[in-house]
Design a protein around this motif. Structure first.
Motif, short mmCIF file in Angstrom:
data_model
loop_
_atom_site.label_atom_id
_atom_site.label_comp_id
_atom_site.label_asym_id
_atom_site.label_seq_id
_atom_site.Cartn_x
_atom_site.Cartn_y
_atom_site.Cartn_z
N THR A 120 0.82 -1.19 0.00
CA THR A 120 0.00 0.00 0.00
C THR A 120 0.86 1.25 0.00
OG1 THR A 120 -1.69 -1.17 1.24
CG2 THR A 120 -1.84 1.22 1.23
N LYS A 163 0.46 5.46 0.32
CA LYS A 163 -0.40 6.60 0.59
C LYS A 163 -0.07 7.69 -0.41
CE LYS A 163 -1.84 9.82 4.11
NZ LYS A 163 -1.67 10.32 5.46
N SER A 174 0.37 11.23 -1.38
CA SER A 174 0.57 12.47 -0.62
C SER A 174 0.91 13.65 -1.52
CB SER A 174 1.66 12.27 0.43
OG SER A 174 2.86 11.87 -0.20
N ASP A 213 -12.62 9.27 -0.54
CA ASP A 213 -11.55 8.27 -0.54
C ASP A 213 -11.31 7.85 -1.98
OD1 ASP A 213 -11.58 8.25 2.24
OD2 ASP A 213 -12.90 6.51 2.35
N SER A 250 -2.77 2.04 -4.13
CA SER A 250 -2.60 3.44 -3.77
C SER A 250 -3.89 3.93 -3.12
CB SER A 250 -2.29 4.28 -5.00
OG SER A 250 -1.12 3.82 -5.61
N PHE A 251 -3.75 4.64 -2.00
CA PHE A 251 -4.90 5.08 -1.24
C PHE A 251 -4.78 6.55 -0.92
CE2 PHE A 251 -7.04 5.80 2.85
CZ PHE A 251 -8.32 5.43 2.49
N PHE A 252 -5.89 7.28 -1.02
CA PHE A 252 -5.92 8.71 -0.73
C PHE A 252 -7.22 9.01 0.00
CE2 PHE A 252 -7.01 13.08 -1.94
CZ PHE A 252 -5.86 13.75 -1.54
N ARG A 253 -7.16 9.63 1.16
CA ARG A 253 -8.34 10.05 1.90
C ARG A 253 -8.19 11.53 2.18
NH1 ARG A 253 -10.01 6.50 6.52
NH2 ARG A 253 -11.38 5.68 4.93
#
Length: 88
Positions: free
Chosen positions: A29, A31, A33, A71, A82-85
């Motif tokens: 994973t 993040k 940024s 999200d 890839s994760f974006f919140r």
């Protein structure tokens, strides 16, 4: 009463199943940024650049919006998740 149950069952039969995304067997994973945004009184625009995003299936990209946040989840992009919140 039986008619209601029958109509409900028919509605469920007519619904399309959710898209199935192949499980990721390897990867990790990340993040997100590095991003930018622009906002006005009515709108917010989010700018995220992901190299190679055009090479994965659209069902690997998921976005979930709420009234005050969203999200973004991108699966299997260069072997990564890839994760974006972001609260808005």
């Amino acid at each position: 009463m039986q008619q209601k149950s029958q109509k409900k069952a028919e509605l469920l039969d007519n619904e399309k199943p959710a898209a199935v995304v192949a499980p990721i067997t390897t990867g990790y994973t990340v993040k997100i940024s590095n991003y930018g945004w622009d906002q006005s009184d009515k709108f917010v625009k989010i700018y995220i650049t992901l190299t190679g995003i055009h090479q994965i299936p659209t069902e690997n990209v998921r976005v979930h919006f709420t009234e005050r946040s969203f999200d973004l989840l991108v699966r299997n992009l260069n072997g990564k998740i890839s994760f974006f919140r972001q609260p808005l």
